[in-house]
Scaffold this motif. Structure first.
Motif, PDB file in Angstrom:
ATOM      1  N   PRO A   1       6.276  -1.821  -0.130  1.00  0.00           N
ATOM      2  CA  PRO A   1       5.760  -3.060  -0.723  1.00  0.00           C
ATOM      3  C   PRO A   1       5.705  -4.144   0.355  1.00  0.00           C
ATOM      4  CG  PRO A   1       8.058  -2.733  -1.334  1.00  0.00           C
ATOM      5  CD  PRO A   1       7.640  -1.516  -0.559  1.00  0.00           C
ATOM      6  N   ILE A   2       4.949  -5.178   0.096  1.00  0.00           N
ATOM      7  CA  ILE A   2       4.961  -6.351   0.979  1.00  0.00           C
ATOM      8  C   ILE A   2       6.052  -7.259   0.433  1.00  0.00           C
ATOM      9  CG2 ILE A   2       3.646  -8.282   1.922  1.00  0.00           C
ATOM     10  CD1 ILE A   2       1.094  -6.627   1.271  1.00  0.00           C
ATOM     11  N   ARG A   3       7.154  -7.347   1.147  1.00  0.00           N
ATOM     12  CA  ARG A   3       8.339  -8.043   0.651  1.00  0.00           C
ATOM     13  C   ARG A   3       8.301  -9.548   0.910  1.00  0.00           C
ATOM     14  NH1 ARG A   3      10.042  -2.906   2.192  1.00  0.00           N
ATOM     15  NH2 ARG A   3      11.397  -1.881   0.697  1.00  0.00           N
ATOM     16  N   ASP A   4       7.626  -9.969   1.942  1.00  0.00           N
ATOM     17  CA  ASP A   4       7.617 -11.366   2.366  1.00  0.00           C
ATOM     18  C   ASP A   4       6.468 -12.120   1.684  1.00  0.00           C
ATOM     19  OD1 ASP A   4       7.264 -13.790   3.776  1.00  0.00           O
ATOM     20  OD2 ASP A   4       7.818 -12.889   5.695  1.00  0.00           O
ATOM     21  N   ARG A   5       6.817 -13.128   0.897  1.00  0.00           N
ATOM     22  CA  ARG A   5       5.786 -13.907   0.175  1.00  0.00           C
ATOM     23  C   ARG A   5       4.827 -14.621   1.140  1.00  0.00           C
ATOM     24  NH1 ARG A   5       6.053 -15.119  -5.322  1.00  0.00           N
ATOM     25  NH2 ARG A   5       7.766 -14.092  -6.396  1.00  0.00           N
ATOM     26  N   ASN A   6       5.307 -14.997   2.306  1.00  0.00           N
ATOM     27  CA  ASN A   6       4.429 -15.623   3.300  1.00  0.00           C
ATOM     28  C   ASN A   6       3.379 -14.632   3.801  1.00  0.00           C
ATOM     29  OD1 ASN A   6       5.717 -18.148   3.193  1.00  0.00           O
ATOM     30  ND2 ASN A   6       7.269 -17.480   4.662  1.00  0.00           N
ATOM     31  N   LYS A   7       3.766 -13.373   3.913  1.00  0.00           N
ATOM     32  CA  LYS A   7       2.806 -12.341   4.329  1.00  0.00           C
ATOM     33  C   LYS A   7       1.780 -12.089   3.216  1.00  0.00           C
ATOM     34  CE  LYS A   7       4.500 -11.187   8.397  1.00  0.00           C
ATOM     35  NZ  LYS A   7       3.774 -11.281   9.648  1.00  0.00           N
ATOM     36  N   ILE A   8       2.217 -12.200   1.973  1.00  0.00           N
ATOM     37  CA  ILE A   8       1.278 -12.063   0.854  1.00  0.00           C
ATOM     38  C   ILE A   8       0.243 -13.186   0.918  1.00  0.00           C
ATOM     39  CG2 ILE A   8       1.041 -12.217  -1.664  1.00  0.00           C
ATOM     40  CD1 ILE A   8       3.774 -10.782  -1.858  1.00  0.00           C
ATOM     41  N   ALA A   9       0.712 -14.416   1.140  1.00  0.00           N
ATOM     42  CA  ALA A   9      -0.207 -15.555   1.254  1.00  0.00           C
ATOM     43  C   ALA A   9      -1.152 -15.360   2.434  1.00  0.00           C
ATOM     44  CB  ALA A   9       0.584 -16.853   1.389  1.00  0.00           C
ATOM     45  N   ALA A  10      -0.626 -14.848   3.534  1.00  0.00           N
ATOM     46  CA  ALA A  10      -1.463 -14.606   4.716  1.00  0.00           C
ATOM     47  C   ALA A  10      -2.502 -13.525   4.437  1.00  0.00           C
ATOM     48  CB  ALA A  10      -0.585 -14.228   5.907  1.00  0.00           C
ATOM     49  N   MET A  11      -2.121 -12.489   3.684  1.00  0.00           N
ATOM     50  CA  MET A  11      -3.080 -11.430   3.314  1.00  0.00           C
ATOM     51  C   MET A  11      -4.193 -12.005   2.446  1.00  0.00           C
ATOM     52  SD  MET A  11      -2.555  -8.068   4.230  1.00  0.00           S
ATOM     53  CE  MET A  11      -2.957  -6.971   2.882  1.00  0.00           C
TER      54      MET A  11
ATOM     55  N   GLN B   1      -4.961  -1.648   4.504  1.00  0.00           N
ATOM     56  CA  GLN B   1      -4.233  -1.233   5.699  1.00  0.00           C
ATOM     57  C   GLN B   1      -4.678  -2.013   6.935  1.00  0.00           C
ATOM     58  OE1 GLN B   1      -5.126   1.095   8.445  1.00  0.00           O
ATOM     59  NE2 GLN B   1      -3.016   1.476   9.029  1.00  0.00           N
ATOM     60  N   GLU B   2      -5.975  -2.227   7.097  1.00  0.00           N
ATOM     61  CA  GLU B   2      -6.466  -2.967   8.265  1.00  0.00           C
ATOM     62  C   GLU B   2      -6.046  -4.437   8.222  1.00  0.00           C
ATOM     63  OE1 GLU B   2     -10.685  -2.202   8.556  1.00  0.00           O
ATOM     64  OE2 GLU B   2     -10.342  -0.119   9.194  1.00  0.00           O
ATOM     65  N   ALA B   3      -6.085  -5.046   7.045  1.00  0.00           N
ATOM     66  CA  ALA B   3      -5.632  -6.439   6.920  1.00  0.00           C
ATOM     67  C   ALA B   3      -4.135  -6.535   7.228  1.00  0.00           C
ATOM     68  CB  ALA B   3      -5.932  -6.968   5.513  1.00  0.00           C
ATOM     69  N   ALA B   4      -3.368  -5.588   6.734  1.00  0.00           N
ATOM     70  CA  ALA B   4      -1.918  -5.581   6.986  1.00  0.00           C
ATOM     71  C   ALA B   4      -1.626  -5.454   8.478  1.00  0.00           C
ATOM     72  CB  ALA B   4      -1.257  -4.450   6.203  1.00  0.00           C
ATOM     73  N   LYS B   5      -2.344  -4.578   9.145  1.00  0.00           N
ATOM     74  CA  LYS B   5      -2.138  -4.403  10.594  1.00  0.00           C
ATOM     75  C   LYS B   5      -2.413  -5.693  11.351  1.00  0.00           C
ATOM     76  CE  LYS B   5      -2.276   0.428  11.536  1.00  0.00           C
ATOM     77  NZ  LYS B   5      -2.703   1.489  12.387  1.00  0.00           N
ATOM     78  N   GLN B   6      -3.423  -6.433  10.926  1.00  0.00           N
ATOM     79  CA  GLN B   6      -3.726  -7.712  11.585  1.00  0.00           C
ATOM     80  C   GLN B   6      -2.568  -8.694  11.458  1.00  0.00           C
ATOM     81  OE1 GLN B   6      -7.633  -9.494  10.911  1.00  0.00           O
ATOM     82  NE2 GLN B   6      -8.386  -7.495  10.255  1.00  0.00           N
ATOM     83  N   LEU B   7      -1.767  -8.522  10.423  1.00  0.00           N
ATOM     84  CA  LEU B   7      -0.621  -9.397  10.195  1.00  0.00           C
ATOM     85  C   LEU B   7       0.679  -8.791  10.714  1.00  0.00           C
ATOM     86  CD1 LEU B   7      -1.502 -10.567   6.583  1.00  0.00           C
ATOM     87  CD2 LEU B   7      -1.762 -11.861   8.716  1.00  0.00           C
ATOM     88  N   GLY B   8       0.575  -7.655  11.395  1.00  0.00           N
ATOM     89  CA  GLY B   8       1.758  -7.011  11.945  1.00  0.00           C
ATOM     90  C   GLY B   8       2.593  -6.262  10.925  1.00  0.00           C
TER      91      GLY B   8
END
Length: 192
Positions: free
Chosen positions: A6-16, A126-133
């Motif tokens: 899962p994407i655990r970090d809410r900041n990463k969710i906002a960035a996605m 997956q590609e969007a996630a990779k851009q965010l590390g």
């Protein structure tokens, strides 16, 4: 199928969300995915008629027959999902309620819309996630993200289990990575 987290970090969710905003379709897929317990196969099968009536008014909930379980499912739409859907429909709806919500460029032999496939959905996320590390993220991460944040916000694990159609709470905890998180935290806290 690769194991995803899962994407655990809410900041990463906002960035996605921000990153995917360049493609309204991909953004909507992400927003609905992280706000429901639907599998990607259920998301991709959604049609405009599943989200709005013939007058263009959004339903207050999604009502689908789940692909894997064949169970009828009714899931309320959050305000964020309603806003994303309203914006998307305004710019993308072409008057056919049977058109897929998440259309590919492909058409069938009669010219009807076709949904993006599972591989395309996986690649988008997956590609969007990779851009965010972010690693170990794919389309199934959307469902896991929903369940993880439900649990972290205090929703009873038995209710989450029911939303995910799991057999017992331990399966749900393992599914969203809570069991491993708790083990890791316990080991780090001891630090002999």
């Amino acid at each position: 199928m690769e194991f995803v987290e899962p994407i655990r970090d809410r900041n990463k969710i906002a960035a996605m969300k921000k990153l995917l905003a360049g493609s309204p379709r991909d953004h909507l897929l992400f927003v609905i995915g992280i706000n429901t317990a639907y599998r990607v196969s259920d998301l991709l099968s959604m049609r405009y008629s599943d989200v709005m009536d013939s007058n263009g008014n959004l339903f207050p909930y999604f009502k689908l027959k789940e692909t894997k379980t064949k169970k009828n499912s009714k899931v309320t739409m959050t305000k964020g999902v309603q806003k994303s859907l309203t914006d998307y429909i305004k710019d993308n709806y072409r008057g056919n309620p049977d058109d897929y919500l998440f259309q590919s460029r492909k058409r069938d032999k009669d010219g009807n819309s076709q949904p993006i496939n599972r591989k395309s959905a996986w690649r988008i996320i997956q590609e969007a996630a990779k851009q965010l590390g972010l690693n170990d993220i794919g389309s199934h991460s959307l469902r896991k993200t929903f369940a993880y944040h439900q649990y972290k916000s205090g929703t009873d694990i038995v209710l989450i289990q029911d939303m995910l159609n799991h057999s017992n709470p331990s399966v749900t905890l393992r599914y969203i990575g809570i069991t491993q998180d708790e083990k890791d935290r316990a080991i780090k806290a001891l630090d002999l």
